[in-house]
Design an enzyme around this catalytic site. Structure first.
Site, PDB file in Angstrom:
ATOM      1  N   ASP A 146       0.881  -1.161   0.000  1.00 55.45           N
ATOM      2  CA  ASP A 146       0.000   0.000   0.000  1.00 55.45           C
ATOM      3  C   ASP A 146       0.925   1.220   0.000  1.00 55.45           C
ATOM      4  O   ASP A 146       2.125   1.116   0.334  1.00 55.45           O
ATOM      5  CB  ASP A 146      -0.944   0.005   1.208  1.00 55.45           C
ATOM      6  CG  ASP A 146      -2.112   0.981   0.990  1.00 55.45           C
ATOM      7  OD1 ASP A 146      -2.047   1.801   0.049  1.00 55.45           O
ATOM      8  OD2 ASP A 146      -3.085   0.931   1.769  1.00 55.45           O
ATOM      9  N   TRP A 147       0.382   2.356  -0.354  1.00 57.93           N
ATOM     10  CA  TRP A 147       1.215   3.539  -0.610  1.00 57.93           C
ATOM     11  C   TRP A 147       1.953   3.992   0.668  1.00 57.93           C
ATOM     12  O   TRP A 147       1.349   4.512   1.601  1.00 57.93           O
ATOM     13  CB  TRP A 147       0.334   4.658  -1.190  1.00 57.93           C
ATOM     14  CG  TRP A 147       0.317   4.653  -2.702  1.00 57.93           C
ATOM     15  CD1 TRP A 147       0.519   5.734  -3.496  1.00 57.93           C
ATOM     16  CD2 TRP A 147       0.119   3.557  -3.601  1.00 57.93           C
ATOM     17  NE1 TRP A 147       0.469   5.369  -4.829  1.00 57.93           N
ATOM     18  CE2 TRP A 147       0.234   4.049  -4.926  1.00 57.93           C
ATOM     19  CE3 TRP A 147      -0.101   2.192  -3.439  1.00 57.93           C
ATOM     20  CZ2 TRP A 147       0.108   3.235  -6.050  1.00 57.93           C
ATOM     21  CZ3 TRP A 147      -0.236   1.384  -4.570  1.00 57.93           C
ATOM     22  CH2 TRP A 147      -0.123   1.909  -5.840  1.00 57.93           C
TER      23      TRP A 147
END
Ligand code: BGC
Length: 757
Positions: free
Chosen positions: A236-237
């Site tokens: 995930d970012w």
């Protein structure tokens, strides 16, 4: 297109040619949305874009961090789509999204999100499907197939236990293995096996002490080794904690990028020989495989046509919660006046806030749709009623004044965006107090009141539900949601949505209530497998609206359930019954099949959803419905054996219209291999006797007299004690050697059983 062998060969050749620096580069993003391009070797970049209910194609980020996006189709969010229970629809939404992705040069859509709605407070619940893993998985699989069949990839997110926003970047989820497997991992497992998403996105949070992005157990052992996942794992970012540990644990691609620091860390670990180049190569291969799968094809799309698909999706998702005296549908040709109340009628709440927020191509609103639907002779009044979460007495007065002299009143209510968003959880499940006040005041003056709700997750409407005859749950229905809602109101569309989550009467009834969102960076999933309806059913807590509930303008009759009486667990069970539309209108019914075990050794929920189907029938029409059940539909995850186990027992097959509305049910005996539980010298003799294999082993070693003594109920004061105590109780009842032999033999036979399975 090259075949797999050619691609593998090409990738092997590239691995030989890439420098170490290039390999490291390929394992992290080049920008917010792209991977690295290696021009000299003709390796193009991949472009990614959020998902999941529309493409958030960012064109520009200004100095304050605000983004401007390309206009795209905004579909209903996942909680709405899940209420459709319509697999074909999910496929179509996926397919349509993929077309838009292709038109924008996007190779991977960052979705779907298959996290389970553990608490109605979860800030991103609108982005997730359901409290039930099977419903979540089967819909998400169709979505993934719909996208990927067009040559565009997906990212199954957020793996795993990303069920809250509070401390989402750091919280540690303490979850027992059985709940992890049966609730939280199950949706991922099914989608991975059935739809093979190109990528899986590892979550921000930690699971049982280890960040999800460097969790060897979750990534290498379960996702890859057990489930056979061949695709790419991305972060995930900004979710990477320790880059080298993440690579070793099976996380291939860090997003976004570039991350100079992390690249240096990989290099350092390689230099120190703490990270093998082979591990890096594996990840590079997976990145390249994804790159070469991605089609560069650009197409043009018909956004008007996509708006129609978004409208159908919303029409399938609206849930008719209540319809006293058949107030709905309204006949607009047969009334003289109607009042529409609520700011959300003109300024609709149609999607969630955060990374999934798209800029819609076009946007419908309730008031205009009603205006377009009524004949000119009908008087239409509008009163704002409230603004955002506030209202003034004068707004309520105006609403009452207009409502009192109208034949019908429709209030558009819901949760304002500032209460429900990615980034924070809801504080409660109520509508804003001012909206409740308004609804109650209007209900006093007009009995023909319809309330339309727009919210991303369950709300508590017990304050006024008894006073309002008709309630529609419209969810966050996307850009064409208002058209869909008005079509349901006027009967052009017969509602067919059903709740994919329980609406509790009080937040305090929710199973996670005492453990949400946790303290000190830790949340304990103490409710175990009892999530959603599994809990309400077991505790016999009456909800406001049960899981699977949703009314129609027609009625359905269920008859003739046919089922085998006895089968082996490994065999398929065929279930068959007839469904008939016995009402006057064409309609769609969502059939739900639940399984219940009569006498489980480990505790089990009263009912577990295993199959569902949406069936469309004309008035008087009937259809024979067939389902096939297999081993896993009867199994539970046995934490001792660390495997899915079917116990020999009687089970009930329940055919229902909601988890509480059982229409047909029949028993079936499932025969299964004996399960030998783990036993040691510390376990009470009683447990050894209760376990058939344990008893057999005892009987082989002890004399008949000794066995009689142990089995005599009068001697439980002895047999309640651990096995190891038998050697010095009652004059050396059993010798130390015999006890050792009992345990040895038992473990040997248990192992045999297990390897034969
Ligand atoms: C979200 C993801 C999203 C990503 C890219 C993250 O903050 O958790 O769901 O795909 O940002 O926007």
């Amino acid at each position: 297109m090259e075949n797999n062998i050619d691609i593998d060969k090409k990738i092997d050749e590239l691995i030989a040619e890439l420098t170490l620096e290039e390999k490291i580069k390929l394992c992290s993003g080049a920008s917010m949305w792209t991977t690295e391009e290696i021009k000299r070797l003709n390796i193009p970049a991949i472009v990614m874009s959020d998902g999941p209910h529309g493409l958030r194609y960012v064109v520009e980020i200004n100095e304050f961090g605000a983004t401007s996006n390309k206009k795209t189709t905004c579909f209903p969010t996942a909680s709405a789509l899940a209420s459709s229970w319509n697999k074909e629809l999910l496929y179509q939404v996926g397919e349509t999204l993929a077309e838009e992705a292709k038109s924008l040069g996007v190779n991977i859509i960052l979705g779907p999100g298959v996290n389970i709605k553990r608490s109605p407070l979860g800030g991103r619940n609108f982005e997730y499907f359901s409290e039930d893993p099977i419903l979540t998985a089967d819909l998400a699989s169709c979505f993934v197939k719909g996208v990927q069949d067009q040559g565009v990839g997906t990212s199954l997110k957020h793996y795993v236990c990303n069920n809250q926003e509070y401390k989402r970047f750091s919280v540690n989820v303490e979850v027992a293995e059985r709940a992890l497997r049966e609730i939280y991992l199950l949706a991922f497992e099914r989608v991975v096996k059935e739809a093979e998403p190109w990528t899986v996105m590892a979550a921000y949070n930690r699971v049982n002490g280890t960040p999800a992005t460097q969790n060897d157990y979750l990534l290498n052992q379960i996702l890859r080794a057990e489930w056979g996942y061949q695709g790419l794992v991305i972060s995930d970012w900004g979710a990477i904690h320790d880059r080298a540990a993440a690579l070793k644990s099976g996380l291939d691609l860090e997003m976004p990028g570039p991350s100079r620091v992390n690249k240096e860390k990989i290099q350092m670990q390689l230099d120190k020989k703490e990270l093998k180049e082979e591990i890096l190569n594996q990840s590079v291969k997976r990145v390249l495989k994804t790159v070469f799968k991605s089609s560069p094809e650009r197409i043009t799309v018909d956004y008007d046509q996509h708006d129609k698909i978004a409208q159908t999706a919303a029409e399938e998702s609206v849930v008719l919660l209540k319809n006293e005296n058949k107030l709905l549908p309204l006949d607009f040709n047969n009334m003289s006046s109607i009042t529409v109340i609520g700011e959300m009628a003109v300024n609709p709440r149609y999607q969630g806030n955060g990374s999934s927020k798209v800029t819609p191509y076009i946007l419908a609103d309730g008031l205009s749709e009603i205006k377009n639907s009524i004949p000119p002779a009908v008087e239409l009044n509008y009163a704002s009623g409230y603004n955002n979460d506030q209202n003034l007495e004068s707004q309520i007065d105006e609403a009452i004044k207009k409502a009192v002299k109208s034949d019908y009143v429709i209030i558009f209510a819901g949760i304002p965006e500032k209460f429900e968003s990615e980034g924070f959880d809801r504080k409660n499940i109520n509508l804003p107090e001012r909206q409740n006040k308004l609804i109650k005041a209007v209900a006093e003056v007009n009995k023909n009141l319809i309330v339309v709700l727009n919210n991303g997750s369950a709300v508590n409407i017990s304050d006024w539900i008894d006073k309002v005859p008709a309630v529609l749950e419209g969810w966050l229905p996307g850009q064409a949601g208002a058209k869909a809602i008005v079509n349901v109101i006027k009967g052009k569309v017969n509602p067919s949505g059903k709740l994919a989550e329980t609406f509790p009467l009080s937040l305090a009834h929710n199973p996670s209530y005492l453990n949400f969102p946790g303290v000190n960076e830790e949340v304990n999933y103490a409710e175990g497998i009892y999530v959603g309806y599994r809990y309400y059913e077991k505790k016999k807590i009456e909800p406001q609206f049960p899981f699977g509930h949703g009314l129609s303008y027609t009625e359905f009759e269920y008859t003739n359930l046919i089922l085998d009486k006895e089968v082996w667990a490994e065999d398929e069970v065929e279930v068959e019954f007839d469904l008939k539309n016995v009402g006057k209108l064409a309609g769609k019914e969502v059939i739900q099949l639940y399984v219940s075990q009569n006498n489980p050794y480990y505790d089990r929920p009263e009912k577990e959803l295993k199959k569902f189907k949406k069936v469309s029938l004309k008035p008087g029409e009937s259809e024979t419905i067939k389902f096939k059940l297999s081993y896993r539909d009867f199994a539970y995850f046995n934490p001792e054996l660390k495997d899915w186990v079917v116990e020999e027992d009687e089970y009930k097959i329940i055919i229902a219209s909601s988890v509480q509305d059982i229409r047909l049910s029949a028993a079936i005996k499932i025969k299964s291999k004996e399960i030998a539980h783990i036993l040691s010298t510390d376990d009470p003799v009683l447990d050894w006797l209760a376990e058939p294999l344990g008893k057999k082993v005892l009987a082989e070693i002890l004399s008949a007299e000794q066995m009689d003594y142990l089995e005599n109920e009068e001697n439980t004061y002895i047999t309640e004690r651990p096995l190891y105590r038998l050697d010095f109780l009652s004059d050396e009842l059993v010798s130390q050697q015999e006890i050792e032999k009992i345990v040895l033999n038992y473990n040997m036979l248990r192992g045999d059983y297990y390897s034969n399975k």
